[in-house]
Motif scaffolding. Structure first.
Motif, PDB file in Angstrom:
ATOM      1  N   LEU A 136     -39.966 -78.253 -12.540  1.00 28.06           N
ATOM      2  CA  LEU A 136     -39.697 -76.603 -12.512  1.00 28.06           C
ATOM      3  C   LEU A 136     -41.136 -76.059 -13.283  1.00 28.06           C
ATOM      4  O   LEU A 136     -41.461 -76.348 -14.411  1.00 28.06           O
ATOM      5  CB  LEU A 136     -38.436 -76.205 -13.334  1.00 28.06           C
ATOM      6  CG  LEU A 136     -37.247 -76.373 -12.436  1.00 28.06           C
ATOM      7  CD1 LEU A 136     -36.089 -75.811 -13.385  1.00 28.06           C
ATOM      8  CD2 LEU A 136     -37.467 -75.589 -11.127  1.00 28.06           C
ATOM      9  N   LEU A 137     -41.335 -74.753 -12.938  1.00 27.23           N
ATOM     10  CA  LEU A 137     -42.057 -73.865 -13.698  1.00 27.23           C
ATOM     11  C   LEU A 137     -41.787 -72.476 -13.674  1.00 27.23           C
ATOM     12  O   LEU A 137     -41.300 -72.024 -12.653  1.00 27.23           O
ATOM     13  CB  LEU A 137     -43.688 -73.846 -12.485  1.00 27.23           C
ATOM     14  CG  LEU A 137     -44.557 -72.752 -13.403  1.00 27.23           C
ATOM     15  CD1 LEU A 137     -45.077 -73.070 -14.705  1.00 27.23           C
ATOM     16  CD2 LEU A 137     -45.632 -72.467 -12.314  1.00 27.23           C
ATOM     17  N   HIS A 138     -41.546 -72.060 -14.850  1.00 27.52           N
ATOM     18  CA  HIS A 138     -41.068 -70.613 -15.032  1.00 27.52           C
ATOM     19  C   HIS A 138     -42.315 -69.852 -15.229  1.00 27.52           C
ATOM     20  O   HIS A 138     -43.046 -70.022 -15.950  1.00 27.52           O
ATOM     21  CB  HIS A 138     -40.465 -70.370 -16.263  1.00 27.52           C
ATOM     22  CG  HIS A 138     -39.069 -71.209 -16.313  1.00 27.52           C
ATOM     23  ND1 HIS A 138     -38.811 -72.536 -16.691  1.00 27.52           N
ATOM     24  CD2 HIS A 138     -37.825 -70.762 -15.754  1.00 27.52           C
ATOM     25  CE1 HIS A 138     -37.496 -72.998 -16.604  1.00 27.52           C
ATOM     26  NE2 HIS A 138     -36.857 -71.988 -15.938  1.00 27.52           N
ATOM     27  N   PRO A 139     -42.429 -68.761 -14.431  1.00 23.74           N
ATOM     28  CA  PRO A 139     -43.687 -67.879 -14.297  1.00 23.74           C
ATOM     29  C   PRO A 139     -44.041 -67.214 -15.459  1.00 23.74           C
ATOM     30  O   PRO A 139     -45.168 -67.027 -15.741  1.00 23.74           O
ATOM     31  CB  PRO A 139     -43.418 -67.006 -13.277  1.00 23.74           C
ATOM     32  CG  PRO A 139     -42.439 -67.558 -12.226  1.00 23.74           C
ATOM     33  CD  PRO A 139     -41.652 -68.441 -13.065  1.00 23.74           C
ATOM     34  N   LEU A 140     -42.966 -67.007 -16.351  1.00 21.98           N
ATOM     35  CA  LEU A 140     -43.199 -66.191 -17.768  1.00 21.98           C
ATOM     36  C   LEU A 140     -44.389 -67.163 -18.679  1.00 21.98           C
ATOM     37  O   LEU A 140     -44.922 -66.670 -19.568  1.00 21.98           O
ATOM     38  CB  LEU A 140     -41.839 -66.253 -18.294  1.00 21.98           C
ATOM     39  CG  LEU A 140     -42.072 -65.419 -19.772  1.00 21.98           C
ATOM     40  CD1 LEU A 140     -42.632 -63.967 -19.403  1.00 21.98           C
ATOM     41  CD2 LEU A 140     -40.757 -65.368 -20.230  1.00 21.98           C
ATOM     42  N   VAL A 141     -44.026 -68.496 -18.345  1.00 21.37           N
ATOM     43  CA  VAL A 141     -45.054 -69.367 -19.104  1.00 21.37           C
ATOM     44  C   VAL A 141     -46.526 -69.259 -18.915  1.00 21.37           C
ATOM     45  O   VAL A 141     -47.504 -69.783 -19.802  1.00 21.37           O
ATOM     46  CB  VAL A 141     -44.536 -70.883 -19.007  1.00 21.37           C
ATOM     47  CG1 VAL A 141     -45.121 -71.535 -17.660  1.00 21.37           C
ATOM     48  CG2 VAL A 141     -44.990 -71.728 -20.292  1.00 21.37           C
ATOM     49  N   LEU A 142     -46.777 -68.626 -17.920  1.00 22.62           N
ATOM     50  CA  LEU A 142     -48.355 -68.272 -17.472  1.00 22.62           C
ATOM     51  C   LEU A 142     -48.817 -67.580 -18.396  1.00 22.62           C
ATOM     52  O   LEU A 142     -50.135 -67.301 -18.585  1.00 22.62           O
ATOM     53  CB  LEU A 142     -48.530 -67.847 -15.912  1.00 22.62           C
ATOM     54  CG  LEU A 142     -48.021 -68.778 -14.923  1.00 22.62           C
ATOM     55  CD1 LEU A 142     -48.148 -68.191 -13.553  1.00 22.62           C
ATOM     56  CD2 LEU A 142     -48.560 -70.182 -14.732  1.00 22.62           C
ATOM     57  N   LEU A 143     -48.102 -66.878 -19.084  1.00 20.59           N
ATOM     58  CA  LEU A 143     -48.584 -65.730 -20.127  1.00 20.59           C
ATOM     59  C   LEU A 143     -49.444 -66.827 -21.536  1.00 20.59           C
ATOM     60  O   LEU A 143     -50.226 -66.421 -21.969  1.00 20.59           O
ATOM     61  CB  LEU A 143     -47.430 -64.875 -20.865  1.00 20.59           C
ATOM     62  CG  LEU A 143     -47.258 -63.743 -19.925  1.00 20.59           C
ATOM     63  CD1 LEU A 143     -45.938 -63.101 -20.436  1.00 20.59           C
ATOM     64  CD2 LEU A 143     -48.335 -62.970 -19.575  1.00 20.59           C
ATOM     65  N   PHE A 144     -48.827 -67.843 -21.451  1.00 16.23           N
ATOM     66  CA  PHE A 144     -49.182 -69.112 -22.639  1.00 16.23           C
ATOM     67  C   PHE A 144     -50.597 -69.603 -22.109  1.00 16.23           C
ATOM     68  O   PHE A 144     -51.351 -69.609 -22.826  1.00 16.23           O
ATOM     69  CB  PHE A 144     -48.062 -69.978 -22.842  1.00 16.23           C
ATOM     70  CG  PHE A 144     -47.041 -69.433 -23.824  1.00 16.23           C
ATOM     71  CD1 PHE A 144     -46.998 -69.807 -25.143  1.00 16.23           C
ATOM     72  CD2 PHE A 144     -45.781 -68.800 -23.470  1.00 16.23           C
ATOM     73  CE1 PHE A 144     -46.022 -69.376 -25.911  1.00 16.23           C
ATOM     74  CE2 PHE A 144     -44.965 -68.437 -23.994  1.00 16.23           C
ATOM     75  CZ  PHE A 144     -44.963 -68.770 -25.511  1.00 16.23           C
ATOM     76  N   ALA A 145     -50.467 -69.773 -20.912  1.00 13.80           N
ATOM     77  CA  ALA A 145     -51.836 -70.297 -20.125  1.00 13.80           C
ATOM     78  C   ALA A 145     -52.741 -69.401 -20.336  1.00 13.80           C
ATOM     79  O   ALA A 145     -53.945 -69.939 -20.847  1.00 13.80           O
ATOM     80  CB  ALA A 145     -51.715 -70.815 -18.579  1.00 13.80           C
ATOM     81  N   LEU A 146     -52.626 -68.176 -19.902  1.00 15.57           N
ATOM     82  CA  LEU A 146     -53.629 -66.849 -20.189  1.00 15.57           C
ATOM     83  C   LEU A 146     -53.985 -66.880 -21.672  1.00 15.57           C
ATOM     84  O   LEU A 146     -55.389 -66.792 -22.023  1.00 15.57           O
ATOM     85  CB  LEU A 146     -53.233 -65.807 -19.724  1.00 15.57           C
ATOM     86  CG  LEU A 146     -54.051 -64.313 -19.688  1.00 15.57           C
ATOM     87  CD1 LEU A 146     -55.251 -64.589 -19.004  1.00 15.57           C
ATOM     88  CD2 LEU A 146     -53.163 -63.170 -19.323  1.00 15.57           C
ATOM     89  N   SER A 147     -53.101 -66.947 -22.561  1.00 17.50           N
ATOM     90  CA  SER A 147     -53.258 -66.511 -24.099  1.00 17.50           C
ATOM     91  C   SER A 147     -54.357 -67.619 -24.523  1.00 17.50           C
ATOM     92  O   SER A 147     -55.405 -67.601 -25.196  1.00 17.50           O
ATOM     93  CB  SER A 147     -52.040 -66.488 -24.965  1.00 17.50           C
ATOM     94  OG  SER A 147     -52.328 -66.467 -26.227  1.00 17.50           O
ATOM     95  N   GLY A 148     -53.813 -68.935 -24.251  1.00 13.93           N
ATOM     96  CA  GLY A 148     -54.934 -70.183 -24.289  1.00 13.93           C
ATOM     97  C   GLY A 148     -56.133 -70.131 -23.996  1.00 13.93           C
ATOM     98  O   GLY A 148     -57.271 -70.606 -24.599  1.00 13.93           O
ATOM     99  N   THR A 149     -56.403 -69.799 -22.625  1.00 13.30           N
ATOM    100  CA  THR A 149     -57.731 -69.941 -21.897  1.00 13.30           C
ATOM    101  C   THR A 149     -58.282 -68.536 -22.613  1.00 13.30           C
ATOM    102  O   THR A 149     -59.757 -69.051 -22.865  1.00 13.30           O
ATOM    103  CB  THR A 149     -57.392 -69.395 -20.350  1.00 13.30           C
ATOM    104  OG1 THR A 149     -56.630 -70.565 -19.899  1.00 13.30           O
ATOM    105  CG2 THR A 149     -58.718 -69.172 -19.853  1.00 13.30           C
ATOM    106  N   LEU A 150     -57.800 -67.737 -22.977  1.00 16.22           N
ATOM    107  CA  LEU A 150     -58.642 -66.462 -23.724  1.00 16.22           C
ATOM    108  C   LEU A 150     -59.402 -66.833 -25.185  1.00 16.22           C
ATOM    109  O   LEU A 150     -60.272 -66.371 -25.733  1.00 16.22           O
ATOM    110  CB  LEU A 150     -57.805 -65.155 -23.668  1.00 16.22           C
ATOM    111  CG  LEU A 150     -57.565 -64.539 -22.613  1.00 16.22           C
ATOM    112  CD1 LEU A 150     -56.550 -63.269 -22.799  1.00 16.22           C
ATOM    113  CD2 LEU A 150     -59.150 -63.969 -21.682  1.00 16.22           C
ATOM    114  N   MET A 151     -58.273 -67.722 -25.937  1.00 20.30           N
ATOM    115  CA  MET A 151     -58.657 -68.196 -27.154  1.00 20.30           C
ATOM    116  C   MET A 151     -60.047 -69.188 -27.075  1.00 20.30           C
ATOM    117  O   MET A 151     -60.663 -69.089 -27.927  1.00 20.30           O
ATOM    118  CB  MET A 151     -57.657 -68.976 -27.551  1.00 20.30           C
ATOM    119  CG  MET A 151     -56.419 -67.978 -28.221  1.00 20.30           C
ATOM    120  SD  MET A 151     -55.543 -68.939 -29.388  1.00 20.30           S
ATOM    121  CE  MET A 151     -54.368 -69.867 -28.271  1.00 20.30           C
TER     122      MET A 151
END
Length: 218
Positions: A193-208
């Protein structure tokens, strides 16, 4: 015959080393440890929420994120004010930040219902990005400060920006949109399963970990 009381053994020296390390801690380091304590406390509260489902536990965990941020801001300012910047202080700061702004938001996300297989992969990615971001900062801080006592800019977003993620999770919890009702629903992608809300974490990590994004340090 030599007096045995005048002989110094390695065991005699060991406590002195410990006392020496204690003397190296400064006021700023106490604030840094306060940052770490907030992060650990929030992780415990996130675990307590998973067993109790008490909204109070979740919200207190979320509230410790801005508290950790306040400690993080003041430890640097106190160190500059008292001119006590040190390698020990920098390492302490990074270790505390990993807990409070890396592990803690990921733990809170998992407790909020981002617990699918793909979610866990993204949360691990987020924490690894945070660790990498801090390690890179530590080894480049001297060159980024351009000979001064303060870094002029950040490469990538600073890890404390993850408090925004915590704020989103807190808002979702207040509206009852966690667990099975988590914002964005869930997608079945292959076996996990993937909850789309978790993509905010992916974005945050990538920006870091971005090297092209430069943010002036205030």
């Amino acid at each position: 015959m030599a007096n045995s009381s005048s002989t110094t053994t390695p065991a005699d020296k060991k406590p002195r080393k410990h006392f020496s390390m204690i003397r190296e801690f400064h006021l700023a380091d106490v604030f840094t440890l306060g940052n770490a304590a907030c992060g650990v406390g929030a992780v415990f509260l996130a675990m307590a929420y998973m067993s109790s489902k008490s909204l109070t536990h979740f919200l207190w965990a979320a509230a410790l994120a801005p508290a950790a941020f306040v400690f993080d801001v003041f430890d640097g300012r106190i160190a500059r004010w008292r001119q006590t910047q040190s390698a020990l202080g920098r390492e302490l700061d990074s270790l505390a930040d990993v807990i409070s702004f890396g592990v803690m938001p990921a733990a809170l996300g998992f407790a909020a219902g981002l617990d699918g297989g793909w979610d866990c992969a993204v949360l691990v990615y987020f924490v690894c990005c945070g660790v990498s971001r801090l390690a890179r900062y530590n080894v480049t801080a001297e060159s980024l400060s351009e000979g001064g006592n303060k870094v002029k800019y950040f490469e990538g977003t600073p890890i404390p920006t993850s408090v925004i993620l915590v704020a989103v999770l807190a808002a979702a919890a207040l509206k009852g949109r966690v667990g099975d009702q988590v914002w964005g629903g869930a997608w079945q992608l292959g076996p996990w399963l993937l909850h789309p809300l978790v993509l905010l974490f992916a974005l945050s990590g990538t920006l870091m970990i971005s090297k092209t994004l430069r943010i002036p340090k205030l």
